[in-house]
Structure formats: C-alpha cells, structure tokens
Design an enzyme around this catalytic site. Sequence first.
Site, mmCIF file in Angstrom:
data_model
loop_
_atom_site.group_PDB
_atom_site.id
_atom_site.type_symbol
_atom_site.label_atom_id
_atom_site.label_comp_id
_atom_site.label_asym_id
_atom_site.label_seq_id
_atom_site.Cartn_x
_atom_site.Cartn_y
_atom_site.Cartn_z
ATOM 1 N N GLY A 11 -55.623 -87.550 -1.964
ATOM 2 C CA GLY A 11 -54.773 -88.762 -2.135
ATOM 3 C C GLY A 11 -53.731 -89.018 -0.834
ATOM 4 O O GLY A 11 -53.218 -87.905 -0.298
ATOM 5 N N VAL A 23 -48.170 -84.120 15.343
ATOM 6 C CA VAL A 23 -49.486 -82.964 15.417
ATOM 7 C C VAL A 23 -49.941 -83.608 16.946
ATOM 8 O O VAL A 23 -49.894 -82.815 17.682
ATOM 9 C CB VAL A 23 -50.399 -83.191 14.530
ATOM 10 C CG1 VAL A 23 -51.720 -82.514 15.168
ATOM 11 C CG2 VAL A 23 -50.092 -82.774 13.233
ATOM 12 N N ARG A 72 -62.353 -88.351 -0.456
ATOM 13 C CA ARG A 72 -62.753 -87.119 -1.333
ATOM 14 C C ARG A 72 -64.431 -86.896 -0.863
ATOM 15 O O ARG A 72 -64.957 -87.758 -0.874
ATOM 16 C CB ARG A 72 -62.538 -87.221 -2.730
ATOM 17 C CG ARG A 72 -61.079 -87.489 -2.927
ATOM 18 C CD ARG A 72 -60.522 -87.347 -4.462
ATOM 19 N NE ARG A 72 -59.148 -87.025 -4.408
ATOM 20 C CZ ARG A 72 -58.163 -87.963 -4.654
ATOM 21 N NH1 ARG A 72 -58.519 -89.160 -4.772
ATOM 22 N NH2 ARG A 72 -56.936 -87.699 -4.732
ATOM 23 N N ASP A 103 -53.301 -80.122 -2.633
ATOM 24 C CA ASP A 103 -53.811 -78.567 -3.059
ATOM 25 C C ASP A 103 -55.378 -78.448 -2.765
ATOM 26 O O ASP A 103 -55.964 -77.651 -2.223
ATOM 27 C CB ASP A 103 -53.373 -78.083 -4.285
ATOM 28 C CG ASP A 103 -53.868 -78.752 -5.699
ATOM 29 O OD1 ASP A 103 -54.235 -80.173 -5.250
ATOM 30 O OD2 ASP A 103 -53.849 -78.179 -6.583
ATOM 31 N N THR A 125 -48.495 -85.115 -0.132
ATOM 32 C CA THR A 125 -48.799 -85.642 -1.511
ATOM 33 C C THR A 125 -47.433 -86.109 -2.075
ATOM 34 O O THR A 125 -46.414 -85.519 -1.944
ATOM 35 C CB THR A 125 -49.357 -84.584 -2.360
ATOM 36 O OG1 THR A 125 -49.307 -85.068 -3.721
ATOM 37 C CG2 THR A 125 -48.713 -83.279 -2.281
ATOM 38 N N ASP A 127 -46.876 -85.823 -5.013
ATOM 39 C CA ASP A 127 -46.451 -85.269 -6.136
ATOM 40 C C ASP A 127 -45.440 -84.302 -6.381
ATOM 41 O O ASP A 127 -45.082 -83.855 -7.284
ATOM 42 C CB ASP A 127 -47.801 -84.827 -6.856
ATOM 43 C CG ASP A 127 -48.814 -85.892 -7.503
ATOM 44 O OD1 ASP A 127 -48.255 -86.770 -7.950
ATOM 45 O OD2 ASP A 127 -50.106 -85.902 -7.403
ATOM 46 N N ASP A 129 -46.102 -81.333 -5.687
ATOM 47 C CA ASP A 129 -46.790 -80.052 -6.398
ATOM 48 C C ASP A 129 -47.301 -78.900 -5.512
ATOM 49 O O ASP A 129 -48.149 -78.043 -6.048
ATOM 50 C CB ASP A 129 -47.830 -80.548 -7.578
ATOM 51 C CG ASP A 129 -48.901 -80.894 -6.717
ATOM 52 O OD1 ASP A 129 -48.885 -81.611 -5.351
ATOM 53 O OD2 ASP A 129 -49.881 -81.456 -7.302
ATOM 54 N N ARG A 154 -34.610 -101.997 -15.627
ATOM 55 C CA ARG A 154 -33.200 -102.082 -16.348
ATOM 56 C C ARG A 154 -32.580 -103.400 -16.572
ATOM 57 O O ARG A 154 -31.919 -103.743 -17.603
ATOM 58 C CB ARG A 154 -32.592 -100.972 -15.770
ATOM 59 C CG ARG A 154 -31.060 -100.887 -16.357
ATOM 60 C CD ARG A 154 -30.066 -99.967 -15.253
ATOM 61 N NE ARG A 154 -30.475 -98.639 -15.455
ATOM 62 C CZ ARG A 154 -30.094 -97.748 -16.176
ATOM 63 N NH1 ARG A 154 -29.358 -98.041 -16.989
ATOM 64 N NH2 ARG A 154 -30.566 -96.407 -16.046
ATOM 65 N N ARG A 171 -50.013 -85.973 -12.843
ATOM 66 C CA ARG A 171 -50.850 -85.696 -13.829
ATOM 67 C C ARG A 171 -50.803 -84.130 -14.235
ATOM 68 O O ARG A 171 -50.661 -83.811 -15.478
ATOM 69 C CB ARG A 171 -52.588 -85.523 -13.131
ATOM 70 C CG ARG A 171 -53.229 -86.775 -13.817
ATOM 71 C CD ARG A 171 -54.617 -86.931 -13.012
ATOM 72 N NE ARG A 171 -54.498 -87.279 -11.635
ATOM 73 C CZ ARG A 171 -55.509 -87.071 -10.865
ATOM 74 N NH1 ARG A 171 -56.616 -86.721 -11.025
ATOM 75 N NH2 ARG A 171 -55.329 -87.430 -9.421
ATOM 76 N N GLU A 187 -32.740 -92.319 -20.290
ATOM 77 C CA GLU A 187 -32.444 -91.740 -21.460
ATOM 78 C C GLU A 187 -33.268 -90.523 -21.670
ATOM 79 O O GLU A 187 -32.712 -89.465 -22.295
ATOM 80 C CB GLU A 187 -32.471 -92.926 -22.802
ATOM 81 C CG GLU A 187 -31.425 -93.526 -22.897
ATOM 82 C CD GLU A 187 -31.080 -94.666 -21.876
ATOM 83 O OE1 GLU A 187 -32.069 -95.097 -21.177
ATOM 84 O OE2 GLU A 187 -30.013 -94.695 -21.331
HETATM 85 P P1 ADP Z 1 -55.853 -83.423 -2.767
HETATM 86 O O1 ADP Z 1 -55.909 -82.623 -1.203
HETATM 87 O O2 ADP Z 1 -54.838 -84.656 -2.691
HETATM 88 O O3 ADP Z 1 -55.275 -82.400 -3.829
HETATM 89 P P2 ADP Z 1 -58.594 -83.326 -3.778
HETATM 90 O O4 ADP Z 1 -58.254 -82.380 -4.678
HETATM 91 O O5 ADP Z 1 -59.365 -84.342 -4.328
HETATM 92 O O6 ADP Z 1 -57.303 -83.861 -3.195
HETATM 93 O O7 ADP Z 1 -58.922 -82.624 -2.599
HETATM 94 C C1 ADP Z 1 -59.341 -83.304 -1.496
HETATM 95 C C2 ADP Z 1 -60.728 -82.773 -0.648
HETATM 96 O O8 ADP Z 1 -60.635 -81.253 -0.590
HETATM 97 C C3 ADP Z 1 -62.037 -82.829 -1.617
HETATM 98 O O9 ADP Z 1 -62.522 -84.034 -2.029
HETATM 99 C C4 ADP Z 1 -62.736 -81.705 -0.939
HETATM 100 O O10 ADP Z 1 -63.716 -82.490 -0.210
HETATM 101 C C5 ADP Z 1 -61.875 -80.798 -0.649
HETATM 102 N N1 ADP Z 1 -61.776 -79.689 -1.617
HETATM 103 C C6 ADP Z 1 -60.925 -79.606 -2.890
HETATM 104 N N2 ADP Z 1 -61.356 -78.337 -3.448
HETATM 105 C C7 ADP Z 1 -62.246 -77.739 -2.708
HETATM 106 C C8 ADP Z 1 -62.743 -76.248 -2.777
HETATM 107 N N3 ADP Z 1 -62.640 -75.730 -3.801
HETATM 108 N N4 ADP Z 1 -63.300 -76.002 -1.576
HETATM 109 C C9 ADP Z 1 -63.659 -76.550 -0.535
HETATM 110 N N5 ADP Z 1 -63.097 -78.026 -0.533
HETATM 111 C C10 ADP Z 1 -62.467 -78.494 -1.430
#
Ligand code: ADP
Length: 319
Positions: A11, A23, A72, A103, A125, A127, A129, A154, A171, A187
């Site tokens: 995302g 970078v 993704r 993550d 991100t 989030d 998180d 408001r 989420r 509230e």
């Molecule tokens: P975010 O990085 O925002 O959490 P995603 O969870 O969609 O987004 O992960 C982004 C991309 O990272 C995935 O589409 C995939 O290519 C790669 N990815 C996610 N999980 C794994 C995993 N367990 N092993 C290898 N690549 C992964």
Amino acid sequence: MKRIGVLTSGGDSPGMNAAVRAVVRKAIYHNIEVYGIYQGYSGLISGQIKKLELGSVGDIIHRGGTMLYTARCEEFKTEAGQKKGIEQLRKFGIEGLVVIGGDGSYRGAKKLTEHGFPCVGVPGTIDNDIPGTDFTIGFDTALNTVIDAIDKIRDTATSHERTYVIEVMGRHAGDIALWSGLAGGAETILIPEAEHDMEDVVARLKRGHERGKKHSIIIVAEGIGSGVEFGQKIQEATNLETRVSVLGYIQRGGSPTAFDRVLASRLGARAVELLLEGKGGRAVGIQNNALVDHDILEILDQAHTVDQTMYTLSKELSI
Ligand code: ADP
C-alpha cells in the site's frame, strides 16, 4: 558496495517519494549508484529497473504516491519468484536493496536477506503498524486528512444535531482512529485492539444528548467492522438521527506533511548508511526521536500495540 536498488511495495503512503529521494541523494553523495525498481516486487521479477540520477528525484519531495509505483505480487511469495528477483538484481550489478513499505513488504525483504541478498526495510504505511518504530512514513499525513474531514463533518453535525459515524482505515491497527479521534475530539473511538461494549457506547451517546450535546462523533477503525452497519445499530438503539461517512482512499493520498517529509528523509538516508556499513536484514525506525535499526526478523515476530494510556485518555476526555 558500489550499486544499490530501491523499491516501494504494498500500500502506498504519502512521504514514500521523500524517502526515495533521500535514498537516491544519500547514495550519490557517497558515490554509490542507485537503481530504481518500478512496481515493487513485481517489477523486480520482470526487470523493470532503471538507473536514477540526482535529477530523477527532483520535484517529488512534496508529492503523495510513489514515483516508483507500487504493486502487490503473489509470485514473490514463492521461492521461485524470490530467486528470479535476485537474478535480476545480480544482472544489474545491484548489491543491496532498500525496501520501502509495510509489513508484507518487510516479509519479502526478509526472504531476500535469507537468500543472502542484503536488504534494509523503511517503514512506509499510513497505518503506523510496524513494530520497532514510533511512527511510520505517511501516518501523520493520513491523520491530518482525517482531522480535516472530522472538522468538516463536525460543522454539519452541529447544524443538524446528528450523530456521525466516521469509518477510518486500519484493518488491524487502531492508530489512525485513536490519534484522529483524540485530535478531533470524538465522543467514542472504536479500535481493533480494544473490546467495545455496545451498551456502553449507546449509554454515552444518550447521556451526552440528555445534557444538551448538539452532536456526537464516533470514529470507527475499519478493523472492527462496517461503519455503515454500526451506524444503523446506533440509530436503532438511540433513536438519534445518525449518518455515516466512510473516508476510504483519500487517507492514502495528498502532499506529505512536514513531519512525514523529515521522517522519510531521515529514515531513507539511514537505510543507505546501513547498507554501506555492510548491515543487511535491518529495519530502520525512529524511537524517542532517535534513529534506530532492528533485525527485520525480530520486527516481524513482534505484535503491533496501541498506546493504551492514550485510549484511556480519549475516554476520560469525552465523558
Ligand atoms: P504492505 O507492504 O503494505 O503490508 P502487502 O502485505 O500487500 O503490503 O505486501 C506487499 C508485497 O510484499 C506482496 O504483494 C508480496 O509481493 C510481498 N510479500 C508479502 N508477504 C510476503 C511473504 N511472506 N514472502 C515474500 N513476499 C511477501
């Protein structure tokens, strides 16, 4: 190390561009070449890789989204996909990689590191998180977008004496809901990390109405369920006119705030330093306003938590 790569994945979040810029500029400052990998891991597998110059990242620090695009990629979750990615990196002579994302993207970076290719993760991100950092890039901008929406809602809530349910992103993490709810004077705030008692929510609304409150704002993180359904339940239980706004994707866009630009600049530059120090498999972050880095494997084992004292405070301030 003579050549590194950078990609954005998962995302998108406002400030990713500022991180890419940091970078590229930091690497070139140290006479290192930088290659941009377009469309995340999907572009890594298919070889959408181009050299970036100082000017390639000009005029992007203030832009939302990501100039490298993001994607993704299911194939990258397989070992075959990861091996293809590494082949591409080697073909271009790239020796280290900065992965900017959430993550899921960190999991991809972890796999590359396990296959012997050094990666450093930068938390991008909205989030907030990712463990090991107090803030992720994009969170502050998203918060300000939500605050702007709450303030506007408001106004109309007061004019019409209505209850408003505002569903925000998150989420699995309630940070956007908690911080924006606190800053917006909501509230009630409902987050996935805390149990909520519908009877208590209804009692608070009725109490507020009885003591003459003109309107109520309830912030709901998407992780606790549909804001629309929640709004219907509230209206039935309180008999107060209730409206619902689902803020959705506007929270992902917009020009990054100064905070996010500075954070992205610091974290992006630190990621390059780590690669130059020969440290792969790390995730950079900021804790107590100091730059830190942690083992990317350990980060992924930790659960994200919200600040419970802030959650308690939000309740105390909205009695
Ligand atoms: P975010 O990085 O925002 O959490 P995603 O969870 O969609 O987004 O992960 C982004 C991309 O990272 C995935 O589409 C995939 O290519 C790669 N990815 C996610 N999980 C794994 C995993 N367990 N092993 C290898 N690549 C992964």
